[in-house]
Enzyme design. Structure first.
Site, PDB file in Angstrom:
ATOM      1  N   GLY A 210      21.322 -94.604  70.273  1.00 50.45           N
ATOM      2  CA  GLY A 210      21.837 -95.964  70.142  1.00 50.45           C
ATOM      3  C   GLY A 210      22.446 -96.166  68.765  1.00 50.45           C
ATOM      4  O   GLY A 210      22.781 -95.208  68.063  1.00 50.45           O
ATOM      5  N   ASN A 211      22.604 -97.410  68.366  1.00 52.05           N
ATOM      6  CA  ASN A 211      23.129 -97.725  67.042  1.00 52.05           C
ATOM      7  C   ASN A 211      22.531 -99.038  66.561  1.00 52.05           C
ATOM      8  O   ASN A 211      21.709 -99.647  67.253  1.00 52.05           O
ATOM      9  CB  ASN A 211      24.664 -97.771  67.058  1.00 52.05           C
ATOM     10  CG  ASN A 211      25.206 -98.758  68.071  1.00 52.05           C
ATOM     11  OD1 ASN A 211      24.907 -99.951  68.020  1.00 52.05           O
ATOM     12  ND2 ASN A 211      26.002 -98.257  69.024  1.00 52.05           N
ATOM     13  N   HIS A 212      22.959 -99.490  65.397  1.00 44.99           N
ATOM     14  CA  HIS A 212      22.332-100.654  64.751  1.00 44.99           C
ATOM     15  C   HIS A 212      22.958-101.987  65.144  1.00 44.99           C
ATOM     16  O   HIS A 212      22.618-103.018  64.558  1.00 44.99           O
ATOM     17  CB  HIS A 212      22.405-100.505  63.230  1.00 44.99           C
ATOM     18  CG  HIS A 212      21.628 -99.340  62.692  1.00 44.99           C
ATOM     19  ND1 HIS A 212      20.266 -99.237  62.811  1.00 44.99           N
ATOM     20  CD2 HIS A 212      22.046 -98.216  62.047  1.00 44.99           C
ATOM     21  CE1 HIS A 212      19.858 -98.110  62.255  1.00 44.99           C
ATOM     22  NE2 HIS A 212      20.918 -97.469  61.787  1.00 44.99           N
ATOM     23  N   SER A 213      23.851-102.005  66.121  1.00 43.31           N
ATOM     24  CA  SER A 213      24.501-103.267  66.485  1.00 43.31           C
ATOM     25  C   SER A 213      23.480-104.289  66.976  1.00 43.31           C
ATOM     26  O   SER A 213      22.620-103.992  67.802  1.00 43.31           O
ATOM     27  CB  SER A 213      25.544-103.027  67.582  1.00 43.31           C
ATOM     28  OG  SER A 213      26.066-104.249  68.041  1.00 43.31           O
ATOM     29  N   ALA A 278      29.375-102.270  70.567  1.00 44.19           N
ATOM     30  CA  ALA A 278      29.340-100.997  69.833  1.00 44.19           C
ATOM     31  C   ALA A 278      28.811 -99.933  70.796  1.00 44.19           C
ATOM     32  O   ALA A 278      27.619 -99.623  70.823  1.00 44.19           O
ATOM     33  CB  ALA A 278      28.446-101.115  68.599  1.00 44.19           C
TER      34      ALA A 278
END
Length: 401
Positions: A210-213, A278
């Site tokens: 995943g990512n930090h969005s 994102a």
């Protein structure tokens, strides 16, 4: 439609003033902020203390107020500029005449004459007064000024007579305000499709890519579009953000494939499409059914490319205005323009992780709006709510041509 609206309620001296306690309560429950200005005679029919308690603001009746030996004044211009809309209810025959002639002999009339916002008024009086030629002339003048009348209804009047002149009920006044505001909104009747937040691509039952969005930018765009009257379909990956607005339908998804499927199902009837999500560029080639045990010193994952959601949507557009996002760390404008061209977008919003205070997780952002005709407009660091409005204004300037 009334959520977060600032309403200046003017109350004049008629028996229908008692209904303003219920009206104030309904406006507050609808999410509005209400400040009240009363004429001196209105205080004979309804208590300023009751209204102050309901509105959570001091009720104002005069230009000057004195407290503990200090003298201050109620700034009618400031009050009028504060309001998103002004409502005068009840509007007696006397007040209607003053409004039509510009007679300014009390604080309420000074606020009315200073108002730059939409003005609504709800007449209330006995039937003969309501039908009198002078009253009809006042009503015609006020509507010619651009004020909006909430018509009086028929029923039992304070005089004991039956007929027209009864102030509309509080529920009817609120409904009228909501419908009138909706009709004035620039994107009423439009459908806006927005993607927001990250996507989570599962590795095994407990791990994911995943990512930090946070999804904040996409949710602010959804709120802004709804506040303009648009019907919004918001497809969101995992996010703590909430979209509490009757015009927003929020669809929760996990993976890029889920997001694409949900977006495609709502794409055909969309007028504007904004890809603010994102999306994970890659996903594991295989998702393990059981948790991967920590046995080796290294772990190798085979990854495959995820579909490019906004590019896939843009490739099938039939009149939709499609906007993408580009989060860059180097050669920002050059990379954004290349994405704009390659993905066949109408515009792209560029933001850089190198800008202090901008990017994932925070409440502020700094963006540039680039369209397919090479036009670019850069904005200062702002709250994401303000950024969302800036983006919508840029889109509106292009789809309204």
């Amino acid at each position: 439609m009334l959520a977060s609206k600032r309403i200046l309620l003017g109350i004049t001296g008629g028996i229908a003033a008692y209904k303003t306690t219920f009206l104030t309560r309904l406006l507050i429950k609808a999410g509005a902020e209400v400040r009240i200005v009363m004429t001196e005679s209105a205080g004979h029919f309804v208590s300023p203390l009751t209204l102050a308690t309901l509105s959570r603001h001091e009720v104002l009746t005069d230009f000057v107020r004195e407290e503990d030996g200090a003298t201050d004044w109620n700034n009618h211009v400031e009050l009028a500029l504060w309001a998103d809309l002004m409502l005068i209810a009840p509007a007696t025959a006397n007040t209607l005449s003053k409004m039509a002639s510009g007679t300014c002999d009390n604080l309420l009339m000074a606020c009315y004459l200073s108002a730059k916002c939409p003005v609504f008024f709800a007449p209330a009086m006995d039937l003969d007064m309501y039908k009198h030629p002078t009253t009809r002339t006042s009503l015609e003048k006020l509507e010619a000024f651009g004020n909006t009348m909430i018509p009086a209804t028929s029923g039992e009047l304070a005089s004991g007579l039956e007929g027209e002149g009864r102030m509309a009920e509080p529920e009817e006044i609120v409904r009228h305000l909501e419908e009138s505001l909706l009709a004035r909104l620039p994107w009423r009747g439009k459908h806006v499709l927005i993607t927001a937040g990250p996507t989570f691509e599962p590795i095994d039952p407990v791990r994911f890519i995943g990512n930090h969005s946070s999804g904040k930018m996409g949710f602010e765009l959804a709120r802004a579009a709804a506040s303009w009257g648009a019907r919004v379909t918001l497809v969101s990956g995992p996010s703590q953000e909430q979209a509490n607005h009757p015009l927003i339908t929020c669809l929760r998804v996990q993976t890029a494939s889920d997001m694409l499927e949900a977006a495609q199902s709502h794409f055909s009837d969309a007028d504007v499409v904004i890809g603010a999500a994102a999306v994970s560029d890659y996903r594991p080639a295989e998702t393990q059914e059981q948790k991967i045990k920590k046995t080796a010193e290294t772990l190798r994952l085979d990854l495959v490319k995820n579909p490019d959601i906004i590019q896939t949507l843009a490739s099938g557009k039939q009149g939709q205005f499609v906007v993408g996002f580009a989060l860059e760390t180097e050669n920002e404008e050059e990379n954004a323009r290349e994405k704009l061209r390659r993905k066949q977008l109408d515009a792209i919003v560029l933001n850089s992780l190198r800008d202090p205070g901008a990017g994932f997780g925070g409440d502020r952002n700094k963006v540039s709006f680039i369209d397919k005709n090479s036009g670019i407009k850069s904005f200062e660091l702002k709250s994401k709510a303000d950024v969302a409005r800036d983006i919508l204004r840029e889109i509106d300037a292009r789809i309204s041509k």
